[in-house]
Design a protein around this motif. Structure first.
Motif, PDB file in Angstrom:
ATOM      1  N   GLN A 193       0.807  -1.222   0.000  1.00 31.22           N
ATOM      2  CA  GLN A 193       0.000   0.000   0.000  1.00 31.22           C
ATOM      3  C   GLN A 193       0.839   1.269   0.000  1.00 31.22           C
ATOM      4  N   THR A 194       2.162   1.140   0.187  1.00 30.69           N
ATOM      5  CA  THR A 194       3.056   2.291   0.165  1.00 30.69           C
ATOM      6  C   THR A 194       4.154   2.040  -0.853  1.00 30.69           C
ATOM      7  N   LEU A 195       4.308   2.975  -1.784  1.00 29.60           N
ATOM      8  CA  LEU A 195       5.292   2.868  -2.860  1.00 29.60           C
ATOM      9  C   LEU A 195       6.260   4.033  -2.755  1.00 29.60           C
ATOM     10  N   ILE A 196       7.551   3.729  -2.716  1.00 28.90           N
ATOM     11  CA  ILE A 196       8.590   4.755  -2.793  1.00 28.90           C
ATOM     12  C   ILE A 196       9.338   4.548  -4.104  1.00 28.90           C
ATOM     13  N   PHE A 197       9.579   5.628  -4.826  1.00 29.50           N
ATOM     14  CA  PHE A 197      10.249   5.504  -6.114  1.00 29.50           C
ATOM     15  C   PHE A 197      11.138   6.719  -6.349  1.00 29.50           C
ATOM     16  N   ALA A 231       1.751  11.416  -5.723  1.00 23.44           N
ATOM     17  CA  ALA A 231       3.061  11.210  -5.102  1.00 23.44           C
ATOM     18  C   ALA A 231       3.537  12.493  -4.426  1.00 23.44           C
ATOM     19  N   VAL A 232       4.164  12.322  -3.268  1.00 22.98           N
ATOM     20  CA  VAL A 232       4.659  13.445  -2.474  1.00 22.98           C
ATOM     21  C   VAL A 232       6.167  13.307  -2.323  1.00 22.98           C
ATOM     22  N   ASN A 233       6.868  14.412  -2.497  1.00 22.92           N
ATOM     23  CA  ASN A 233       8.320  14.398  -2.307  1.00 22.92           C
ATOM     24  C   ASN A 233       8.642  13.982  -0.876  1.00 22.92           C
ATOM     25  N   LEU A 234       9.585  13.031  -0.732  1.00 22.67           N
ATOM     26  CA  LEU A 234       9.918  12.530   0.604  1.00 22.67           C
ATOM     27  C   LEU A 234      10.565  13.604   1.454  1.00 22.67           C
TER      28      LEU A 234
END
Length: 654
Positions: A193-197, A231-234
């Protein structure tokens, strides 16, 4: 000029010089196959520009030469090499086809080069014909014959793969993830459910143009009702004006490993860094340092589900090839071990990269151009056997792999969905992230998960606590992790169809113990939720030891009890003022007298274990209560199972 250019041009020049009366092109014309003076002059000018690295000027000269003499074979040969240098593979093939048409025996190595080019562009039938023709020649270089044989294996593999395509229907993750920029290197948590790219964008701050016109940052997207959100910038402290990329997030979403290049304090050109989630933010990244990072290039980390093994790519010394996959193990003291090369089953003389260890902790996906494949960099998987050895890698097949490079792939914990980056037509920008349903044979063992919150049982305050998940059948520790220090939240990947022990503990609290197994794979829509209250250490508080096991109607401890017994021993060592009562309990099956004796003997077995490990007997008492203190209804099998238990109660902790 690349190595093959040098070899080809030197070989061609040597062949020309060996001809009678040959000195230089402008003085003796008999060494060239053309008698056309204009063609010869154009060729000579093209050679000068070629040696000056003016490839555009050289191309124009060679084109002029073959315009004056369409059978000028030397011009076609070197012009084809220029096209290959510029990666204009179709043009290179056309030039060399003309050379072979004119005289296939003039420079036989062109047949090898043609086969290589056909393989690069996916024209496998033509590649097979050229390579077979080359291998069939007499007096060819043995090393080139061997390379041609390896390429022929790739061609025959590719032809068979194309004849037997596998299911592959990539779907774009949508506008929440993908943009007009490049998106790649996806990483998923166990609940999928959480994607980091990674996203590459033009650099807007001119103060940092010395670092390049583009830069890479991490972005995160959450899946809600099956749709990936914006998407949100980390953000800082992870993202900076430098490049951050090639990341791996632990299955529980707490630990992030990533590649940072040219960062202050770096050891090599690119190093591996670590950050831990705290509340809604992340800790300042820490360079893992030696021995993981060296003065060489380390990149593309992937962390195992237990958090103890890091897979990564490096071009360090003692590699088998240009890039190899290595592993390092985290010790109980928090130090990373000297990295170990995965060995020649995985690594080759070519490039192995982009490792991804699935949450099942035994299926490794990676990219390689050294194993037999479709021609470029292909995706493979290997499964670790019970002895810890990696099995021969298996190519993921066509059309997942094609003649172009496929660099990286990850697979969700359930084993059904695979994610990758591609420049497929119809995307949002350059490279987008896609997913597809992975075919059955290439799936890892499915892994499900549970999630919840750890909190103080008295105040309800959320707590950071340690987790340990153990396979009771093998005694193997599957996972060690921490709940989020700000929110107390946790997410634990769990292998299906395994009998598991879960221990949760924190200094100043009694540990929590649970025993369970899941036969189904839960999804992010239907997660198993398990909130865990921890009891502060106070007189009168008790804990059910759910992972202490006996033979039926016996007081003999089973080996599966070792982990829980050691946890209790450690609690007593860390709290030397604690005194406890150990108690045995049964269901109401059988006579009270028999159950009373059995429950007492079982409590005594635990008592003796602790005493034998050095706990002062004055700190321990034991008792058997038979069925006099039930915690569930004895009318059902489930209730009776809960009533058959061992407990300990804190008598004092002064």
């Amino acid at each position: 000029m690349n190595l093959r250019t040098i070899i080809l041009f030197s070989s061609l020049l040597s062949m020309l010089i060996m001809m009678p009366s040959c000195r230089v092109y402008s003085q003796q014309q008999r060494e060239l196959t053309t008698s056309n003076s204009r063609a010869r002059r154009a060729f000579e000018e093209a050679i000068k520009k070629y040696n000056q690295r003016d490839l555009r000027g050289a191309e124009a000269g060679f084109r002029d030469a073959v315009r004056h003499d369409p059978n000028f074979i030397e011009a076609y040969i070197i012009m084809g090499e220029i096209f290959e240098i510029e990666k204009r593979y179709q043009d290179a093939a056309l030039a060399w086809e003309n050379a072979v048409r004119i005289n296939p025996g003039f420079f036989p190595n062109i047949l090898y080069n043609l086969g290589d080019i056909y393989l690069i562009v996916g024209e496998y039938g033509k590649a097979q014909k050229s390579l077979l023709q080359f291998i069939g020649l007499q007096n060819i270089n043995p090393a080139m014959r061997e390379r041609a044989g390896k390429n022929l294996q790739r061609v025959e593999f590719a032809l068979n793969a194309v004849r037997n395509p596998l299911p592959f229907e990539p779907r774009n993750l949508g506008a929440g993830v993908n943009s007009e920029h490049e998106e790649y290197a996806p990483a998923l948590t166990a609940d999928e459910q959480t994607l980091i790219f990674t996203r590459k964008r033009p650099r807007e701050d001119r103060n940092y143009l010395h670092l390049g016109s583009e830069f890479e940052d991490f972005y995160v997207s959450q899946r809600v009702n099956g749709v990936w959100g914006p998407a949100v910038n980390l953000g800082p402290p992870i993202n900076s004006q430098n490049n951050e990329g090639a990341q791996s997030i632990s299955a529980d979403g707490i630990h992030l490993y990533f590649t940072g290049c040219s960062r202050p304090g770096g050891i090599g050109s690119c190093d591996i860094y670590y950050s831990r989630k705290a509340g809604s933010g992340w800790s300042a990244p820490v360079n893992l340092g030696p021995p993981v990072n060296t003065s060489a290039w380390e990149s593309q980390p992937s962390v195992s589900p237990d958090g103890k093994t890091l897979f990564f790519t490096s071009n360090r010394r003692h590699n088998y090839g240009q890039m190899d996959i290595w592993t390092s193990t985290l010790s109980d003291t928090g130090r990373w071990s000297d990295p170990v090369n995965l060995g020649p089953v995985i690594n080759t003389a070519g490039k192995e990269m982009s490792p991804f260890i699935h949450p099942d902790n035994k299926t490794l996906y990676f990219a390689s151009d050294g194993h037999t494949g479709m021609g470029g960099i292909d995706l493979y998987y290997s499964v670790r056997d019970l002895d810890g050895n990696w099995q021969q890698p298996i190519n993921l097949g066509y059309p997942i792999n094609t003649y172009v490079d496929e660099i990286s792939l990850i697979v969700g914990a359930s084993g059904r969905e695979a994610y990758f980056a591609s420049e497929q037509p119809g995307g949002f920008g350059k490279t987008d992230i896609y997913y597809f349903e992975l075919y059955e044979d290439a799936r890892p063992e499915p892994v499900t998960y549970m999630k919840g919150i750890v909190f103080d049982a008295q105040t309800r305050r959320r707590l950071e606590a340690r987790f340990e998940l153990i396979n009771l059948s093998t005694g193997q520790t599957i996972l060690q992790s921490l709940s989020n220090p700000g929110s107390g939240e946790f997410l634990i990947p769990i292998p299906t169809s395994a009998n598991l022990a879960l221990n949760v503990w924190r200094d100043g609290y009694l540990f929590f113990s649970e025993n369970f197994s899941f036969s189904d794979v839960r999804t992010g829509i239907d997660p198993p939720l398990y909130d865990i209250p921890l009891q502060p250490i106070r007189a009168g508080e008790s804990v059910v030891l759910r992972n202490i096991f006996f033979e039926t109607d016996s007081h003999e401890l089973l080996p599966q009890s070792a982990a829980e017994l050691n946890k209790l021993h450690n609690l007593l060592v860390q709290n030397p003022a604690m005194r406890i009562e150990l108690s045995g309990h049964t269901d109401n099956t059988g006579s009270f007298a028999h159950n009373k004796a059995l429950s007492e003997r079982r409590a005594l077995s635990v008592y003796n274990f602790l005493a034998d490990k050095g706990i002062d007997r004055r700190r321990l008492t034991y008792a058997g209560y038979a069925d006099s203190k039930p915690i569930a209804d004895n009318a059902s099998a489930e209730g009776r199972a809960q009533n058959r238990r061992t407990e300990f109660k804190v008598l004092e902790n002064n």
